[in-house]
Design a protein around this motif. Structure first.
Motif, PDB file in Angstrom:
ATOM      1  N   GLY A  24       0.198  -1.271   0.141  1.00  0.00           N
ATOM      2  CA  GLY A  24      -0.480   0.222   0.108  1.00  0.00           C
ATOM      3  C   GLY A  24       0.743   1.532  -0.413  1.00  0.00           C
ATOM      4  N   VAL A  25       0.012   2.484  -0.069  1.00  0.00           N
ATOM      5  CA  VAL A  25       0.674   4.019  -0.153  1.00  0.00           C
ATOM      6  C   VAL A  25       0.111   4.313   0.829  1.00  0.00           C
ATOM      7  CG1 VAL A  25      -0.483   3.936  -2.351  1.00  0.00           C
ATOM      8  CG2 VAL A  25       1.732   4.965  -1.444  1.00  0.00           C
ATOM      9  N   VAL A  26       0.892   5.481   1.474  1.00  0.00           N
ATOM     10  CA  VAL A  26       0.018   6.484   1.467  1.00  0.00           C
ATOM     11  C   VAL A  26       0.783   7.943   1.465  1.00  0.00           C
ATOM     12  CG1 VAL A  26      -0.229   8.529   4.345  1.00  0.00           C
ATOM     13  CG2 VAL A  26      -0.309   5.843   4.423  1.00  0.00           C
ATOM     14  N   ILE A  27      -0.395   9.038   0.557  1.00  0.00           N
ATOM     15  CA  ILE A  27       0.267   9.829  -0.368  1.00  0.00           C
ATOM     16  C   ILE A  27      -0.456  11.194   1.546  1.00  0.00           C
ATOM     17  CG2 ILE A  27       0.402  11.562  -1.828  1.00  0.00           C
ATOM     18  CD1 ILE A  27      -1.784   9.049  -3.055  1.00  0.00           C
ATOM     19  N   ASP A  28       0.669  12.288   1.419  1.00  0.00           N
ATOM     20  CA  ASP A  28       0.213  13.082   2.299  1.00  0.00           C
ATOM     21  C   ASP A  28       0.965  14.793   1.261  1.00  0.00           C
ATOM     22  OD1 ASP A  28      -0.592  15.176   4.328  1.00  0.00           O
ATOM     23  OD2 ASP A  28       1.381  14.687   5.534  1.00  0.00           O
ATOM     24  N   GLY A  29      -0.300  15.704   1.473  1.00  0.00           N
ATOM     25  CA  GLY A  29       0.350  16.853   0.541  1.00  0.00           C
ATOM     26  C   GLY A  29      -1.293  17.325  -0.777  1.00  0.00           C
ATOM     27  N   VAL A  30      -1.645  15.962  -0.440  1.00  0.00           N
ATOM     28  CA  VAL A  30      -2.983  16.652  -2.153  1.00  0.00           C
ATOM     29  C   VAL A  30      -3.818  17.383  -1.181  1.00  0.00           C
ATOM     30  CG1 VAL A  30      -4.775  14.863  -3.549  1.00  0.00           C
ATOM     31  CG2 VAL A  30      -2.602  13.792  -1.983  1.00  0.00           C
ATOM     32  N   PRO A  31      -4.373  18.248  -2.413  1.00  0.00           N
ATOM     33  CA  PRO A  31      -4.907  19.768  -2.229  1.00  0.00           C
ATOM     34  C   PRO A  31      -6.345  18.842  -2.257  1.00  0.00           C
ATOM     35  CG  PRO A  31      -3.775  20.132  -3.773  1.00  0.00           C
ATOM     36  CD  PRO A  31      -3.156  18.362  -4.024  1.00  0.00           C
ATOM     37  N   PRO A  32      -7.002  19.743  -1.504  1.00  0.00           N
ATOM     38  CA  PRO A  32      -8.738  19.154  -1.139  1.00  0.00           C
ATOM     39  C   PRO A  32      -9.369  19.725  -2.401  1.00  0.00           C
ATOM     40  CG  PRO A  32      -8.276  21.250  -0.055  1.00  0.00           C
ATOM     41  CD  PRO A  32      -6.748  20.727  -0.200  1.00  0.00           C
ATOM     42  N   GLY A  33     -10.319  19.190  -2.266  1.00  0.00           N
ATOM     43  CA  GLY A  33     -11.448  19.254  -3.610  1.00  0.00           C
ATOM     44  C   GLY A  33     -10.768  18.237  -4.731  1.00  0.00           C
ATOM     45  N   ILE A  34      -9.666  17.341  -4.694  1.00  0.00           N
ATOM     46  CA  ILE A  34      -9.877  16.783  -6.326  1.00  0.00           C
ATOM     47  C   ILE A  34     -10.572  15.812  -6.689  1.00  0.00           C
ATOM     48  CG2 ILE A  34      -8.128  15.982  -7.722  1.00  0.00           C
ATOM     49  CD1 ILE A  34      -7.695  19.225  -6.876  1.00  0.00           C
ATOM     50  N   GLU A  74     -16.255  11.037  -3.198  1.00  0.00           N
ATOM     51  CA  GLU A  74     -15.490  10.951  -4.185  1.00  0.00           C
ATOM     52  C   GLU A  74     -14.527  12.408  -4.269  1.00  0.00           C
ATOM     53  OE1 GLU A  74     -17.769   9.760  -7.773  1.00  0.00           O
ATOM     54  OE2 GLU A  74     -16.693   7.607  -7.200  1.00  0.00           O
ATOM     55  N   LYS A  75     -13.714  13.174  -3.820  1.00  0.00           N
ATOM     56  CA  LYS A  75     -13.516  14.038  -3.812  1.00  0.00           C
ATOM     57  C   LYS A  75     -12.249  14.394  -2.556  1.00  0.00           C
ATOM     58  CE  LYS A  75     -15.913  17.637  -5.824  1.00  0.00           C
ATOM     59  NZ  LYS A  75     -16.632  18.858  -5.796  1.00  0.00           N
ATOM     60  N   THR A  76     -10.843  14.575  -2.581  1.00  0.00           N
ATOM     61  CA  THR A  76     -10.090  15.057  -2.186  1.00  0.00           C
ATOM     62  C   THR A  76     -10.637  15.672  -0.585  1.00  0.00           C
ATOM     63  OG1 THR A  76      -8.352  16.217  -2.803  1.00  0.00           O
ATOM     64  CG2 THR A  76      -8.117  14.097  -3.009  1.00  0.00           C
ATOM     65  N   THR A  77     -10.006  15.506   1.079  1.00  0.00           N
ATOM     66  CA  THR A  77     -10.248  16.158   1.197  1.00  0.00           C
ATOM     67  C   THR A  77      -9.271  16.857   1.565  1.00  0.00           C
ATOM     68  OG1 THR A  77      -9.754  14.477   3.115  1.00  0.00           O
ATOM     69  CG2 THR A  77     -11.978  14.364   2.723  1.00  0.00           C
ATOM     70  N   GLY A  78      -7.832  16.483   1.624  1.00  0.00           N
ATOM     71  CA  GLY A  78      -7.231  17.513   1.679  1.00  0.00           C
ATOM     72  C   GLY A  78      -5.647  16.891   3.010  1.00  0.00           C
ATOM     73  N   ALA A  79      -6.784  15.788   4.031  1.00  0.00           N
ATOM     74  CA  ALA A  79      -6.177  14.593   4.185  1.00  0.00           C
ATOM     75  C   ALA A  79      -5.200  13.951   4.246  1.00  0.00           C
ATOM     76  CB  ALA A  79      -7.231  13.240   5.580  1.00  0.00           C
ATOM     77  N   PRO A  80      -4.037  12.932   4.542  1.00  0.00           N
ATOM     78  CA  PRO A  80      -4.080  11.934   3.774  1.00  0.00           C
ATOM     79  C   PRO A  80      -4.356  10.444   3.408  1.00  0.00           C
ATOM     80  CG  PRO A  80      -2.507  12.857   6.355  1.00  0.00           C
ATOM     81  CD  PRO A  80      -3.609  12.987   6.205  1.00  0.00           C
ATOM     82  N   ILE A  81      -4.269  10.345   1.629  1.00  0.00           N
ATOM     83  CA  ILE A  81      -4.561   9.009   0.999  1.00  0.00           C
ATOM     84  C   ILE A  81      -4.362   8.611   1.528  1.00  0.00           C
ATOM     85  CG2 ILE A  81      -5.101   9.212  -1.206  1.00  0.00           C
ATOM     86  CD1 ILE A  81      -5.996  11.211  -1.691  1.00  0.00           C
TER      87      ILE A  81
END
Length: 366
Positions: A24-34, A74-81
């Motif tokens: 798996g993977v954890v992604i931090d730093g993804v902008p919200p609303g994507i 189905e939108k990013t929240t800005g929290a780690p994915i």
């Protein structure tokens, strides 16, 4: 074990082993609303997964992704994915007799020297396995969504296998043809010759290397930081972190050693009010900063080290020489499956630099 995290703002941490329960993977730093869905990730994972043709490993993994966090409606929240891909077809039986015998060409010996004999996960190569890249591709799929919003496109393709070379092709032709054959070579005639060569060498119990080219279109000028954080330096680190990559070049690459300055330099012109270069020997990067021209980089991929020929090694338990016949399921050549991985790593670097430059805001919801 350090070194499983990549990026400065768009940070990616991968985890898991080849024959473990999951990767798996954890992604931090993804902008919200994507806007994002598991289908966006799955599309890229399907390109990388094993068992798709006669020129890849016979291991069958569905590589179905589960998004565990960081996405709501189905939108990013800005929290780690966080994403997980479960292993379903691991067969460790072929690795038992190799427990104390490091495989030539693999990371086995180096891992034993670093961490101590008996610590390394010998089942499928553990963390050093190419299966680790499934997590990179999942992260790269998220990065590609951000790049698509900026009209930046990435495409990779195989340009050589063994001594067979594809003809040079532009971005559009590569995009149109690259997925038409299992070898992922956009030159269809060369692709057929490559597949025949791979089949022949596979029957001999051997393997082949090759070269992968990655092209980027729509990249703005000005990406990259001077001195140590140059764009091509970060791309190089990203690509060289992929297992089996042994070399990288940009633009004219190693051919520049036989060129004169008058041949190598990309002259600058104005076309319809736009600054352009007449050639692209620099591969879209000068001084570590993007010029606005397409980025062109190529990767040298070594032959698959797991082959069906008897090789000499040692038994680290008995401290004596040993012969090794590798069993299991392996790719006879790696470049076709590295293509989506190389695209993913390029996407991760570009998104990170776009965030660093402020061209993508960390808080955008547009």
């Amino acid at each position: 074990m350090t070194g499983s995290t990549f990026g400065k703002i768009f940070k990616v941490t991968t985890w898991g082993e080849s024959h473990g329960k999951a990767l798996g993977v954890v992604i931090d730093g993804v902008p919200p609303g994507i806007a994002i869905s598991s289908k966006d990730i799955q599309k890229e994972l399907n390109r990388r997964k094993p068992g798709q043709s006669q020129i890849s490993t016979s291991r069958k993994e569905k590589d179905i992704v589960e998004i565990l966090s960081g996405v709501f409606d189905e939108k990013t929240t800005g929290a780690p994915i966080s994403m997980v891909i479960w292993n379903q077809d691991a067969d460790s039986s072929a690795y038992e007799y190799m427990k104390h015998i490091p495989r030539p060409g693999h990371a086995d010996f180096a891992y034993d020297m670093k961490y101590g004999v008996g610590i390394r996960d010998y089942k499928g190569g553990g963390r050093s396995s190419a299966r680790e890249t499934v997590a990179r591709v999942a992260a790269g799929a998220v990065a590609k969504l951000l790049l698509n919003r900026e009209n930046i496109k990435i495409v990779g393709h195989v340009i050589s296998i063994g001594d067979i070379n594809a003809k040079e092709m532009n971005f559009e032709n590569v995009s149109l043809n690259v997925e038409k054959t299992p070898v992922r070579c956009a030159d269809i005639d060369a692709a057929h010759s490559m597949m025949q060569l791979i089949e022949r060498v596979k029957e001999e119990g051997d393997s082949l290397g090759g070269k992968v080219e990655v092209l980027v279109k729509g990249i703005p000028a000005g990406l990259g930081e001077p001195v140590f954080d140059k764009l091509d330096a970060d791309i190089s680190k990203a690509m060289m972190s992929i297992g089996s990559v042994k070399g990288i070049e940009f633009g004219a690459g190693f051919n520049c050693i036989s060129m004169k300055g008058s041949e190598m330099n990309d002259e600058i012109t104005v076309q319809n009010g736009t600054i352009e270069m007449t050639t692209n020997n620099a591969g879209g990067i000068l001084g570590g900063i993007s010029t606005g021209m397409p980025i062109i980089c190529r990767l040298a991929i070594k032959p698959t080290p797991s082959i069906s020929k008897v090789q000499k090694s040692i038994n680290s338990d008995k401290m004596e020489e040993a012969e090794l016949f590798i069993r299991g399921r392996h790719d006879p050549t790696i470049p076709p499956r590295i293509v989506p991985v190389a695209e993913a790593m390029m996407a991760l670097v570009l998104v990170d630099h776009l965030l660093l430059s402020g061209l993508i805001t960390r808080h955008t919801t547009r």
